[in-house]
Design a protein around this motif. Structure first.
Motif, PDB file in Angstrom:
ATOM      1  N   LEU A   1      62.336  48.368 -21.447  1.00  0.00           N
ATOM      2  CA  LEU A   1      63.457  47.601 -22.083  1.00  0.00           C
ATOM      3  C   LEU A   1      64.553  47.542 -20.907  1.00  0.00           C
ATOM      4  O   LEU A   1      65.326  48.512 -20.330  1.00  0.00           O
ATOM      5  N   SER A   2      64.762  46.151 -20.280  1.00  0.00           N
ATOM      6  CA  SER A   2      65.833  46.005 -19.347  1.00  0.00           C
ATOM      7  C   SER A   2      66.882  45.227 -19.931  1.00  0.00           C
ATOM      8  O   SER A   2      66.715  44.328 -20.470  1.00  0.00           O
ATOM      9  N   TYR A   3      68.023  46.233 -19.700  1.00  0.00           N
ATOM     10  CA  TYR A   3      69.364  45.486 -20.502  1.00  0.00           C
ATOM     11  C   TYR A   3      70.464  46.153 -19.690  1.00  0.00           C
ATOM     12  O   TYR A   3      70.511  47.083 -18.932  1.00  0.00           O
TER      13      TYR A   3
ATOM     14  N   ASN B   1      53.658  36.425 -17.228  1.00  0.00           N
ATOM     15  CA  ASN B   1      52.729  36.766 -18.577  1.00  0.00           C
ATOM     16  C   ASN B   1      53.169  37.994 -19.092  1.00  0.00           C
ATOM     17  O   ASN B   1      52.805  38.426 -20.164  1.00  0.00           O
ATOM     18  N   LYS B   2      53.892  38.899 -18.658  1.00  0.00           N
ATOM     19  CA  LYS B   2      54.350  40.202 -19.020  1.00  0.00           C
ATOM     20  C   LYS B   2      55.825  40.352 -19.219  1.00  0.00           C
ATOM     21  O   LYS B   2      56.150  41.556 -19.457  1.00  0.00           O
ATOM     22  N   ILE B   3      56.640  39.360 -19.371  1.00  0.00           N
ATOM     23  CA  ILE B   3      57.864  39.560 -19.552  1.00  0.00           C
ATOM     24  C   ILE B   3      58.331  38.830 -20.958  1.00  0.00           C
ATOM     25  O   ILE B   3      57.566  37.456 -21.480  1.00  0.00           O
ATOM     26  N   PHE B   4      59.239  39.234 -21.828  1.00  0.00           N
ATOM     27  CA  PHE B   4      59.772  38.791 -23.275  1.00  0.00           C
ATOM     28  C   PHE B   4      61.098  38.711 -22.861  1.00  0.00           C
ATOM     29  O   PHE B   4      62.106  39.534 -23.034  1.00  0.00           O
ATOM     30  N   PRO B   5      61.750  37.446 -22.551  1.00  0.00           N
ATOM     31  CA  PRO B   5      63.241  37.211 -22.198  1.00  0.00           C
ATOM     32  C   PRO B   5      63.740  36.998 -23.813  1.00  0.00           C
ATOM     33  O   PRO B   5      63.354  36.394 -24.662  1.00  0.00           O
ATOM     34  N   VAL B   6      64.858  37.901 -23.943  1.00  0.00           N
ATOM     35  CA  VAL B   6      65.793  37.734 -24.949  1.00  0.00           C
ATOM     36  C   VAL B   6      66.928  37.209 -24.478  1.00  0.00           C
ATOM     37  O   VAL B   6      67.809  37.662 -23.977  1.00  0.00           O
ATOM     38  N   VAL B   7      67.155  35.800 -24.826  1.00  0.00           N
ATOM     39  CA  VAL B   7      68.229  35.158 -24.012  1.00  0.00           C
ATOM     40  C   VAL B   7      69.611  35.314 -24.973  1.00  0.00           C
ATOM     41  O   VAL B   7      69.697  34.354 -25.989  1.00  0.00           O
ATOM     42  N   LEU B   8      70.705  35.978 -24.642  1.00  0.00           N
ATOM     43  CA  LEU B   8      71.827  36.062 -25.331  1.00  0.00           C
ATOM     44  C   LEU B   8      72.778  34.732 -24.987  1.00  0.00           C
ATOM     45  O   LEU B   8      73.403  34.380 -25.916  1.00  0.00           O
ATOM     46  N   ASP B   9      72.618  34.412 -23.667  1.00  0.00           N
ATOM     47  CA  ASP B   9      73.531  33.440 -23.260  1.00  0.00           C
ATOM     48  C   ASP B   9      72.715  32.274 -22.927  1.00  0.00           C
ATOM     49  O   ASP B   9      72.237  31.974 -21.988  1.00  0.00           O
ATOM     50  N   LYS B  10      72.837  31.390 -23.727  1.00  0.00           N
ATOM     51  CA  LYS B  10      72.215  29.837 -23.773  1.00  0.00           C
ATOM     52  C   LYS B  10      72.813  29.141 -22.630  1.00  0.00           C
ATOM     53  O   LYS B  10      71.928  28.114 -22.002  1.00  0.00           O
ATOM     54  N   GLY B  11      73.862  29.613 -22.316  1.00  0.00           N
ATOM     55  CA  GLY B  11      74.464  28.823 -20.973  1.00  0.00           C
ATOM     56  C   GLY B  11      73.629  28.999 -19.653  1.00  0.00           C
ATOM     57  O   GLY B  11      73.697  27.921 -18.819  1.00  0.00           O
TER      58      GLY B  11
ATOM     59  N   ASP C   1      74.483  46.794 -25.554  1.00  0.00           N
ATOM     60  CA  ASP C   1      73.633  48.083 -26.419  1.00  0.00           C
ATOM     61  C   ASP C   1      73.287  47.706 -27.901  1.00  0.00           C
ATOM     62  O   ASP C   1      72.201  48.092 -28.203  1.00  0.00           O
ATOM     63  N   GLU C   2      73.974  46.792 -28.593  1.00  0.00           N
ATOM     64  CA  GLU C   2      73.734  46.732 -29.633  1.00  0.00           C
ATOM     65  C   GLU C   2      72.304  46.149 -30.062  1.00  0.00           C
ATOM     66  O   GLU C   2      71.674  46.481 -30.808  1.00  0.00           O
ATOM     67  N   ILE C   3      72.206  44.959 -29.313  1.00  0.00           N
ATOM     68  CA  ILE C   3      70.744  44.405 -29.582  1.00  0.00           C
ATOM     69  C   ILE C   3      69.804  45.364 -28.783  1.00  0.00           C
ATOM     70  O   ILE C   3      68.526  45.281 -29.275  1.00  0.00           O
ATOM     71  N   ALA C   4      70.152  45.975 -27.880  1.00  0.00           N
ATOM     72  CA  ALA C   4      69.056  47.054 -27.236  1.00  0.00           C
ATOM     73  C   ALA C   4      68.731  47.946 -28.290  1.00  0.00           C
ATOM     74  O   ALA C   4      67.390  48.368 -28.567  1.00  0.00           O
ATOM     75  N   ASN C   5      69.570  48.521 -29.158  1.00  0.00           N
ATOM     76  CA  ASN C   5      69.220  49.562 -30.105  1.00  0.00           C
ATOM     77  C   ASN C   5      68.448  48.941 -31.106  1.00  0.00           C
ATOM     78  O   ASN C   5      67.628  49.760 -31.493  1.00  0.00           O
TER      79      ASN C   5
ATOM     80  N   ILE D   1      57.512  43.534 -20.092  1.00  0.00           N
ATOM     81  CA  ILE D   1      58.987  43.981 -20.030  1.00  0.00           C
ATOM     82  C   ILE D   1      59.839  42.990 -20.828  1.00  0.00           C
ATOM     83  O   ILE D   1      59.608  41.947 -21.011  1.00  0.00           O
ATOM     84  N   ILE D   2      60.678  43.823 -21.599  1.00  0.00           N
ATOM     85  CA  ILE D   2      61.607  42.914 -22.542  1.00  0.00           C
ATOM     86  C   ILE D   2      63.046  42.789 -21.791  1.00  0.00           C
ATOM     87  O   ILE D   2      63.508  43.988 -21.216  1.00  0.00           O
ATOM     88  N   LEU D   3      63.466  41.746 -21.439  1.00  0.00           N
ATOM     89  CA  LEU D   3      64.581  41.512 -20.529  1.00  0.00           C
ATOM     90  C   LEU D   3      65.716  40.881 -21.571  1.00  0.00           C
ATOM     91  O   LEU D   3      65.523  39.907 -22.062  1.00  0.00           O
ATOM     92  N   ILE D   4      66.721  41.742 -21.838  1.00  0.00           N
ATOM     93  CA  ILE D   4      67.763  41.094 -22.577  1.00  0.00           C
ATOM     94  C   ILE D   4      68.737  40.419 -21.464  1.00  0.00           C
ATOM     95  O   ILE D   4      69.569  41.156 -21.131  1.00  0.00           O
ATOM     96  N   ILE D   5      68.742  39.081 -21.802  1.00  0.00           N
ATOM     97  CA  ILE D   5      69.776  38.352 -20.725  1.00  0.00           C
ATOM     98  C   ILE D   5      70.708  37.770 -21.207  1.00  0.00           C
ATOM     99  O   ILE D   5      70.871  37.054 -22.137  1.00  0.00           O
TER     100      ILE D   5
END
Length: 333
Positions: free
Chosen positions: A5-7, A85-95, A12-16, A56-60
Motif C-alpha cells: 500500500l503506497s500512499y 499489470n501489478k498496480i491498482f491506482p486509486v486516483v483521488l486527484d482527477k486533475g 491516511d483516511e482512505i488508506a485506513n 501495489i495499491i497506489l493512492i494518488i
C-alpha cells in the motif's frame, strides 16, 4: 499474496479504509509502512521491498505526487517493465488527467531540483554525503513523472467509492482468490436464506443486496468457466465495467451469440435491486429484476420481472434462474 500500500500520510483516511477491508481476507497480506516499519527501522529498506510484492495499491493525490518518499516508491515500481499489470491506482486527484496539471508536477520537481542544486552549490564534494543522491532522485522524478501519470491516466480507473471491491474483483477474475477453499464454502452457503428477528432496516437491506450481488457475480463467473471447460466451442469474455456493472459476452465458434449485463441498481435510482439486461449498451433497458423481500422471518430475493415464482430465492437460485432463462437457452443452437 503480498500487496504493498503506497500512499502519503496526509491521505491516511482512505488508506485506513483499504487496509481494514483487506485485513479481513486472510489470504492477503497488505503491507503498510505504519504497521510494518518498527521503531528506528529503515524506511528506505522497507520501500525497496516493493520489488517482492505481487501487487501495489497506489493512492494518488496531489500530496502523493509531491512527496519525495512516495515518488521513490513510484520509481521503484516502474523499474519493473510490466509494472502496469501489478498496480491498482486509486486516483483521488482527477486533475492529473489534465495535461496542464501534469506539466505543473514536472515543473514542481524541476524547481525542487534547482532549489537543492543552488543550496549545495559551492559545497566541497567530499562534504556532500547523500545530497548528491538526493539531487539525482529529484532529477529522476522530474524525468519520469509525466510518463507515470500518462500510464495511470490511460487505465480505466474505477471510482474511489467501492475501490476495495473493484480490486478484489480483479483478483477473482485473475483466479487468485477463486480457488480458495473459503470461496467454495461461500458458494454453498449462499443458498441458505438468512433468518432475521424483525423486518430488516434499509441499511440491512442495502448491505444484503450488495452481498448478494457480489456473490452472484462470483457464481456467474464460475458457471462461465464451467461451460467453457465442458464445451470448447463456447468462449466467454467477462467485462467488469465498474463495481456495479458486469457485461458477459458469449461466443460460439467465434461468433457472438449472447450478451447480458448484470447490474446493481434500481429502476428509480439507488442500489436496492439486481438487474439483468439483454441490451448492455442501454442504461435504462432491463429484462429481469431481483429485489430483497422479507417474509416469515427470512429475507431473500424475489423476481420482479421476467420468469420465476413468487417465492423467495437464494443467491444461488437467482443465478440458476438467470443462467437458465437468459443465457443457456441461447447457447444451445
Amino acid at each position: 499474496m503480498d500487496i504493498f500500500l503506497s500512499y502519503c500520510w496526509k491521505d491516511d483516511e482512505i488508506a485506513n479504509k483499504i487496509y481494514d477491508y483487506f485485513k479481513k481476507n486472510h489470504s492477503i497480506t497488505l503491507h503498510r509502512d505504519k504497521i510494518d516499519i518498527k521503531n528506528w527501522g529503515s524506511i528506505k529498506e522497507y520501500m525497496q521491498s516493493l520489488n517482492d510484492m505481487e501487487y501495489i495499491i497506489l493512492i494518488i493525490s496531489e500530496n502523493y505526487l509531491k512527496s519525495s518518499n512516495c515518488m521513490y516508491e513510484v520509481l521503484e515500481t516502474i523499474r519493473d517493465r510490466k509494472y502496469r499489470n501489478k498496480i491498482f491506482p486509486v486516483v483521488l486527484d482527477k486533475g492529473i488527467y489534465n495535461p496542464i496539471n501534469k506539466a505543473k508536477y514536472v515543473r514542481y520537481w524541476e524547481n525542487e531540483f534547482n532549489e537543492l542544486k543552488n543550496a549545495i552549490d559551492g559545497i566541497n564534494t567530499q562534504n556532500l554525503g547523500n545530497l548528491s543522491n538526493d539531487l539525482k532522485h529529484y532529477q529522476n522524478i522530474a524525468s519520469n513523472i509525466s510518463d507515470f501519470i500518462d500510464t495511470v491516466a490511460d487505465m480505466n480507473n474505477p471510482l474511489v467509492d467501492g475501490i476495495e471491491e473493484a480490486i478484489e474483483q480483479v483478483l477473482y477474475d485473475r483466479e487468485i482468490l477463486v480457488a480458495k477453499k473459503d470461496d467454495n464454502k461461500c458458494e454453498k452457503s449462499v443458498n441458505i436464506l438468512p433468518t432475521v428477528s424483525s423486518e430488516p432496516t434499509d441499511l440491512e437491506i442495502d448491505t444484503y443486496v450488495n452481498q448478494c450481488y457480489k456473490s452472484g457475480r462470483i457464481l456467474l463467473k464460475q458457471k462461465c468457466h464451467e461451460i467453457e471447460k465442458n464445451n470448447p466451442m463456447i468462449k466467454v469474455k467477462i467485462e467488469d465495467v465498474d463495481t456495479r456493472n458486469t457485461i458477459y459476452h458469449f461466443y460460439k465458434n467465434g461468433q457472438t451469440t449472447r450478451k447480458i449485463k448484470y447490474s446493481l441498481g434500481s429502476m428509480f435510482g439507488g442500489n436496492d435491486s439486481i438487474m439483468i439486461s439483454n441490451n448492455p449498451i442501454s442504461s435504462n433497458s432491463y429484462n429481469g429484476m431481483y429485489q430483497v423481500q422479507y417474509r416469515d422471518g427470512k429475507i431473500g430475493l424475489k423476481t420482479m420481472m421476467g420468469f420465476g415464482s413468487n417465492g423467495l430465492m437464494s443467491v444461488e437460485e437467482m443465478v440458476e434462474q438467470i443462467w437458465k432463462e437468459y443465457i443457456e437457452l441461447y447457447l444451445r443452437y
